[in-house]
Design a protein around this motif. Sequence first.
Motif, mmCIF file in Angstrom:
data_model
loop_
_atom_site.group_PDB
_atom_site.id
_atom_site.type_symbol
_atom_site.label_atom_id
_atom_site.label_comp_id
_atom_site.label_asym_id
_atom_site.label_seq_id
_atom_site.Cartn_x
_atom_site.Cartn_y
_atom_site.Cartn_z
ATOM 1 N N PRO A 233 38.093 26.460 6.429
ATOM 2 C CA PRO A 233 38.849 27.600 6.780
ATOM 3 C C PRO A 233 40.183 27.614 6.316
ATOM 4 C CG PRO A 233 37.830 26.348 8.708
ATOM 5 C CD PRO A 233 37.350 25.614 7.546
ATOM 6 N N TRP A 234 40.891 26.295 6.080
ATOM 7 C CA TRP A 234 42.232 26.450 5.356
ATOM 8 C C TRP A 234 42.303 27.269 3.983
ATOM 9 C CZ3 TRP A 234 42.590 24.413 0.595
ATOM 10 C CH2 TRP A 234 41.701 23.169 0.236
ATOM 11 N N ALA A 235 40.782 27.109 3.149
ATOM 12 C CA ALA A 235 40.978 27.735 1.799
ATOM 13 C C ALA A 235 40.241 29.075 1.833
ATOM 14 C CB ALA A 235 39.956 26.795 0.935
ATOM 15 N N GLY A 236 40.322 29.739 2.987
ATOM 16 C CA GLY A 236 39.652 31.138 3.120
ATOM 17 C C GLY A 236 40.451 31.994 2.141
ATOM 18 N N PHE A 237 41.739 32.169 2.354
ATOM 19 C CA PHE A 237 42.508 33.082 1.864
ATOM 20 C C PHE A 237 42.492 33.027 0.518
ATOM 21 C CE2 PHE A 237 46.790 34.725 0.460
ATOM 22 C CZ PHE A 237 46.806 35.918 0.763
ATOM 23 N N VAL A 238 43.111 31.595 0.071
ATOM 24 C CA VAL A 238 43.327 31.389 -1.319
ATOM 25 C C VAL A 238 42.104 31.466 -2.345
ATOM 26 C CG1 VAL A 238 45.296 29.807 -0.833
ATOM 27 C CG2 VAL A 238 42.932 28.768 -1.097
ATOM 28 N N THR A 239 40.948 31.274 -1.889
ATOM 29 C CA THR A 239 39.766 31.560 -2.436
ATOM 30 C C THR A 239 39.224 32.929 -2.668
ATOM 31 O OG1 THR A 239 38.388 31.052 -0.512
ATOM 32 C CG2 THR A 239 39.055 29.202 -2.099
ATOM 33 N N MET A 240 39.933 33.928 -2.118
ATOM 34 C CA MET A 240 39.489 35.095 -1.716
ATOM 35 C C MET A 240 38.176 35.335 -0.793
ATOM 36 S SD MET A 240 41.931 36.358 -3.747
ATOM 37 C CE MET A 240 43.118 35.255 -4.519
ATOM 38 N N GLY A 241 38.123 34.572 0.200
ATOM 39 C CA GLY A 241 36.798 34.521 0.916
ATOM 40 C C GLY A 241 35.803 33.724 0.509
ATOM 41 N N GLU A 242 35.705 33.096 -0.630
ATOM 42 C CA GLU A 242 34.551 32.147 -1.027
ATOM 43 C C GLU A 242 34.672 30.811 -0.018
ATOM 44 O OE1 GLU A 242 32.485 33.024 -3.398
ATOM 45 O OE2 GLU A 242 33.687 34.868 -3.842
ATOM 46 N N ALA A 243 35.529 30.538 0.700
ATOM 47 C CA ALA A 243 35.527 29.281 1.240
ATOM 48 C C ALA A 243 34.751 29.176 2.389
ATOM 49 C CB ALA A 243 36.955 28.713 1.486
ATOM 50 N N TRP A 244 34.075 30.693 3.046
ATOM 51 C CA TRP A 244 33.337 30.716 4.058
ATOM 52 C C TRP A 244 32.104 30.380 3.580
ATOM 53 C CZ3 TRP A 244 37.064 30.271 7.586
ATOM 54 C CH2 TRP A 244 37.881 31.107 7.625
ATOM 55 N N HIS A 245 31.857 29.343 3.144
ATOM 56 C CA HIS A 245 30.478 29.155 2.433
ATOM 57 C C HIS A 245 29.208 28.940 3.298
ATOM 58 C CE1 HIS A 245 29.118 28.106 -1.569
ATOM 59 N NE2 HIS A 245 28.389 27.077 -1.144
ATOM 60 N N ASN A 246 29.495 28.529 4.580
ATOM 61 C CA ASN A 246 28.507 28.577 5.374
ATOM 62 C C ASN A 246 27.766 29.827 5.761
ATOM 63 O OD1 ASN A 246 27.442 28.737 9.001
ATOM 64 N ND2 ASN A 246 26.645 26.760 7.773
ATOM 65 N N ASN A 247 28.616 30.826 5.720
ATOM 66 C CA ASN A 247 28.221 32.167 5.736
ATOM 67 C C ASN A 247 27.526 32.750 4.547
ATOM 68 O OD1 ASN A 247 29.619 32.557 8.267
ATOM 69 N ND2 ASN A 247 31.404 33.472 7.172
ATOM 70 N N HIS A 248 27.922 31.982 3.250
ATOM 71 C CA HIS A 248 27.489 32.611 2.130
ATOM 72 C C HIS A 248 25.935 31.950 1.947
ATOM 73 C CE1 HIS A 248 26.971 33.434 -2.041
ATOM 74 N NE2 HIS A 248 26.706 32.268 -2.415
ATOM 75 N N HIS A 249 25.865 30.798 2.475
ATOM 76 C CA HIS A 249 24.465 30.362 2.283
ATOM 77 C C HIS A 249 23.523 30.896 3.212
ATOM 78 C CE1 HIS A 249 24.425 26.204 0.498
ATOM 79 N NE2 HIS A 249 25.362 26.649 -0.252
ATOM 80 N N ALA A 250 23.916 31.443 4.308
ATOM 81 C CA ALA A 250 23.241 32.339 5.327
ATOM 82 C C ALA A 250 22.796 33.626 4.683
ATOM 83 C CB ALA A 250 23.893 32.451 6.806
#
Length: 303
Positions: A233-250
Amino acid sequence: MDDPNAVNSLIETPGTSATEGHVRWNPILSLWNGGMLAAAVILGPSTISAGALCVFVATTGSVLLLGHSVGFHRRLIHRSFACPLWLERVLVWFGTIVGMSGPHGIIRTHDLRDWAQRQPACHPYLSHRSPILKDAWWQLHCRLELAHPPRFDLGRAGQDRFYRFLEASWMAQQLPIAALLWWAGGWGFVIWGVCARVAISAHGHWFVGHLAHTRGPQTLLVDGAGVQAHDVPWAGFVTMGEAWHNNHHAFPGSARIGLHPGQSDLGFAFIRLLQRTGLAWDVQTPERFADRNTMLRAVENRA
């Protein structure tokens, strides 16, 4: 259009194994990542200024947004939206400027890891399951040589002459950027706009990737996958959304990665801007992947 949720560039062959292999030191990659970090740490303090910091923030943010998140990841790898070829090439150039790899290298690296993590088990290099310092050394200074690797077919991207040029010259692509920054502000701009930018991008990418496969909140699990993802969560903004990785695997093929309230996703916001101007279409979101839900299991959110 290829399935955005598939690993499109990789071809499994009989006997392919995601578990058997050896990690070898990669001297070129090691010197590149180590040199950029050393230059930033040693020369950064003596060249820092308000202008240099502005250059660092502006260049890092722009290449991560336009290049790594939108150009490399959501367009070139997952094909989660369509756009004109000229625009794709501009975004892929920005991705190359991040300084981690050329377009062909990033496809192979990403898709090998993506494929391996979908298997019941894979090498710890591919799962980030080693202790943090060992994983850092492996990811930033080494390469994995699988005993029985899969084959790759990069398709149109592999045949594109511009992408072949970027692949052959991805390190040298920093030179015109450095020359422009030196002209604009001297060595301080070069150190902060090239060395510090490349160092924080490469090391930050590894660090968030390590956390995203070892700890943090989860809402969905993928049936059959030996490696499950976590959100950072703390990296969601600085990674441009890439840090929501659980969502991405889904939903790997979704152009939208920040799926829940409060999950910032600047990459998807930029794609929506392109869509409103007619420069993007066929934008994929989880609503288009109803069949994918049969592979997912909901879990209680946990840290």
